[in-house]
Structures are given as structure tokens and as C-alpha cells.
Write an enzyme that holds these catalytic residues in place. Sequence first.
Site, PDB file in Angstrom:
ATOM      1  N   GLU A   1       0.686  -1.237  -0.069  1.00 14.22           N
ATOM      2  CA  GLU A   1      -0.084   0.055   0.078  1.00 14.22           C
ATOM      3  C   GLU A   1       0.686   1.059  -0.011  1.00 14.22           C
ATOM      4  O   GLU A   1       1.645   1.508   0.956  1.00 14.22           O
ATOM      5  CB  GLU A   1      -0.961   0.009   1.124  1.00 14.22           C
ATOM      6  CG  GLU A   1      -2.047   1.216   1.200  1.00 14.22           C
ATOM      7  CD  GLU A   1      -2.918   1.216   2.431  1.00 14.22           C
ATOM      8  OE1 GLU A   1      -3.789   2.142   2.516  1.00 14.22           O
ATOM      9  OE2 GLU A   1      -3.135   0.218   2.897  1.00 14.22           O
TER      10      GLU A   1
ATOM     11  N   LYS B   1      -8.595  -0.857   1.171  1.00 15.29           N
ATOM     12  CA  LYS B   1      -9.507  -1.297   2.338  1.00 15.29           C
ATOM     13  C   LYS B   1     -10.640  -2.222   1.596  1.00 15.29           C
ATOM     14  O   LYS B   1     -11.316  -1.931   0.571  1.00 15.29           O
ATOM     15  CB  LYS B   1     -10.607  -0.177   2.679  1.00 15.29           C
ATOM     16  CG  LYS B   1     -11.250  -0.272   4.048  1.00 15.29           C
ATOM     17  CD  LYS B   1     -10.417  -0.802   5.124  1.00 15.29           C
ATOM     18  CE  LYS B   1      -9.444   0.038   5.612  1.00 15.29           C
ATOM     19  NZ  LYS B   1      -8.752  -0.429   6.719  1.00 15.29           N
TER      20      LYS B   1
END
Length: 477
Positions: free
Chosen positions: A280, A296
Site C-alpha cells: 500500500e 480497504k
Amino acid sequence: MPRFLAEKLRIIPLVYQPKPAFWFAAVRHLPYAVWLDSGRPASHYGRFDIVCAAPQQVLITKGEQTRISDHTGSCRNSSDDPFYILRDLLGNHENQTHPTLPFIGGAVGYFGYDLGRRLEVLPALAADDIALPDMHIGIYPWAIIQDHEQQTASLVINEALSGSLESAYNFLEIEQLCLNASQKPMFHDLKQFIKTDKNSFKINYFQSNLKVDEYRQALTRIQEYIRAGDCYQVNFAQRFSADYSGDPFVAYLALREVLPSPFSGFMQLETGAVLSLSPERFIQVRGTQVETKPIKGTIKRGTTDQEDIANAQWLQNSQKNRAENVMIVDLLRNDLSKHCTDVRVPALCELQTFANVHHLVSTVTGQLNEGATAIDVLRDAFPGGSITGAPKIRAMEIIEELEPTRRSLYCGSLGYISADGQMDTSIAIRTLVCDGNKIHCWGGGGIVADSETDQEYRESIAKVQVLMQTLEQQFKH
């Protein structure tokens, strides 16, 4: 680029190495060696590798104090904001981006999750049982950079960063070391490296800091807070710890083989190490363009092609996971708006696939305000919303109440801030830290009103299970 920077900058071509561990192995004997790892060749999401060592200065923050030391042994302490200390040390060369290189010397290291205590007033409830600093940053006047798209390698030497100090290592010696290394490969494969490494690596089995019942009780409490209107989402994690001995770099090489990730990194510290396999991006700055890519929404990979496709489709169609993602996108739009205009969301809930999981990933962009810097953006968005929750401060208070131990580096950030204002940083998930004779990693996820406890528990383990199992199976005592 300012003229004085260009005059002080030297770029020396090196031999491109398809296996970038080569370059780190060549310089890791130098102090504070660090490798920001693109995950190539197995991962196609990353592009650049940055390897550096022997910093001119080191900034180490723990609690209210930052120690600024240099290679001569000179040292001073400051209680000033650590982000602003770093900004002052780098100088004001921002927004003069080099046309081809992502990094021309500058700051490299990590910002731990608990550095957020310098930005917000938070309770002190969780045990602070990891001795590593809250922030560990070096100012590096040289780096080896590999561009895997262009298949080029360069040694970058920025004499402007030396300031009034003599270089920690003679730049000619660094140049000669790199040119000599180009002529003789360090190792051909992982097995050969481990066989010839005298320290090797050994580990015991990982144990969680939460029993299953304790995890369930914590999630019940989070959902009570959500129903009471305190928050919309809280990222909750459990920590896994084991005893280890030997060389953490051996462990890192094994981990990147099984979980190649675009924002990986390895750092050698005075009393430990950082092994990050993060997928990420937190914040990237290129000129005036700012980007963040929150993750997410997660589901494990299938054991068959059919199951894998079905899992990916389920995730893409999951209203719960998409809603979690949108909440964090809104939070990050807010954070970027503090220093950016024209904040947009060019991609929402796109599927990205990694070795062990599928993720939903969004992209938020903005244009940097005049007078704002990369460090301003990083500071005022820290820690990242995807690993705290919404609203951020209340979520962090609940995390402090319910997680029994502090997070250390986990959910902080690893990356670089170049002397020309460019920046790229990760969210430190899928990350292990070595502290003394202990190695720790964390698994967590966003909890919302309709989260199912057993599913969240399984997901928190699935995210890091491949890391723990790889080390236990290959290196167990």
C-alpha cells in the site's frame, strides 16, 4: 532543478541487476543500510529500487525527544516537532523535480504509528514494550537507484547534502565500491546466500497478544462505539511475536520470494531491523502532483483458479467492503485538502491481486498548494486513515484502549523524501520488526457496524499468515 543542486549532483551509470538484492548485499556492511524494494521482478506494481547507507545525519525520535546525530559523533536533542526538524535539515528545494530520477539524495527511513502522539493528544494505555524509535530517518547524500522499466542502474551522489560536514564516506570510495560490485555477482540465488552466510536465521513459533475471546470482546466494544455514534470505522489489529536469532536479512530475502510487494523495504537498525512487505502506498509527491492509494477490502486468494475468480468477484461486489473503502477515501480527501487543491478520486475500489490476497484499492489525487511541501502533506495526513478509521482521532483513541500493546512501526510509514521535493511513502502493513531477540508482526482490518467477528478474526490472520508460516517452516529452531 536549482542550478546549485544540478552542479552538486553526479549520476554514475552502473550495471543493471534484475535481482535488486544484489545492490543491498554490496553495501549492507556500511552503517544504517536501507533498501526500498519495488518487489521486482515478481511484482509488477513497483518500478524503482533505492539502496543507500552511511547517512550524513540520523534523526531518532522516541517520545518527546528527537536526537540528531552525525557521523562525527556530534549529537543534540530537540523537543521540536520531528517533521519540522526533518524539513529544516533537508532545506527548501521542493517542487524542483528531477526529470528522470525519483530520488537525488535526501531522507530515507520510517515514521512509526506512535509518532502520531506528537500530533494529537492520545491516552497512554497500551504497553510500550518495543524499544525501537518512533521515527528513524537518515539523511543520505548518495544512493543506488534501479529503474526496472528502463532497466537502468545509477549511483547518485549529491554533494549539496553534505553541507558543512565532510562526507561520512569518501564519495570516490563509494563510487569505486559500486563499480567493483558491478563486476562480480554477490550471489546467484537465495539458497547460495543462506548457505554461505555464517549467521543464518532461526525462529520459534509466533504467538498472538490476544486470545480469541479477547479479540471478540474488543470487536463487540468497537461495534458498541459505532452504534453510539462515536465512530464509523476502527482499524483493529492483533500482534504476533516470536523469539529469533541470526540475520534478519536472510529472513527478508525469503519473505520477498513468497510475498513480492511494491512498497517493500529492509532497514538495518542499531538494535534491530525492519522487514516490510507492504502493498500500500501512503503518499507520493511528484512535482505538484500528490497521490494516495488506500487499501480497504480484502479476501484471501483461492486454492483453485475457479475459487480465486469467485473470491475476487465476491470482493468487488461486496457492499460492506466498498462502503469501508469509501469512508477512508472521504477521510483522505479531507487530509489532502489541507495542502492541496483540485482533490479528485480517479479510481474507486479497483481490484488488485497479490500473492496471498485480493484487495480493493482507490486512488485520490490533488495539486500541491504554492508554498506547501511534501513534508507538510505527510505530517498533516499522518498516520494514514486506512489503518486508523473514521473519524481518525476517535478511532485512534479506541485503538489505544483496546489493543493491549502499542503498534511501534506497524501502520506507520516507510519511504523517502528527496532533496528536490519528491516523496513516496508506504503504509507499513505486512511488516515485521526485530527488537532485541523478538520479532513482531501485526494483522488487522477495518471494523464497521455489520462486521462479522469470526470473519474479521480469520482475515486478520490471513493477511500475515504467509509471512509467519514462511519463517516458521524455513527457519524454525
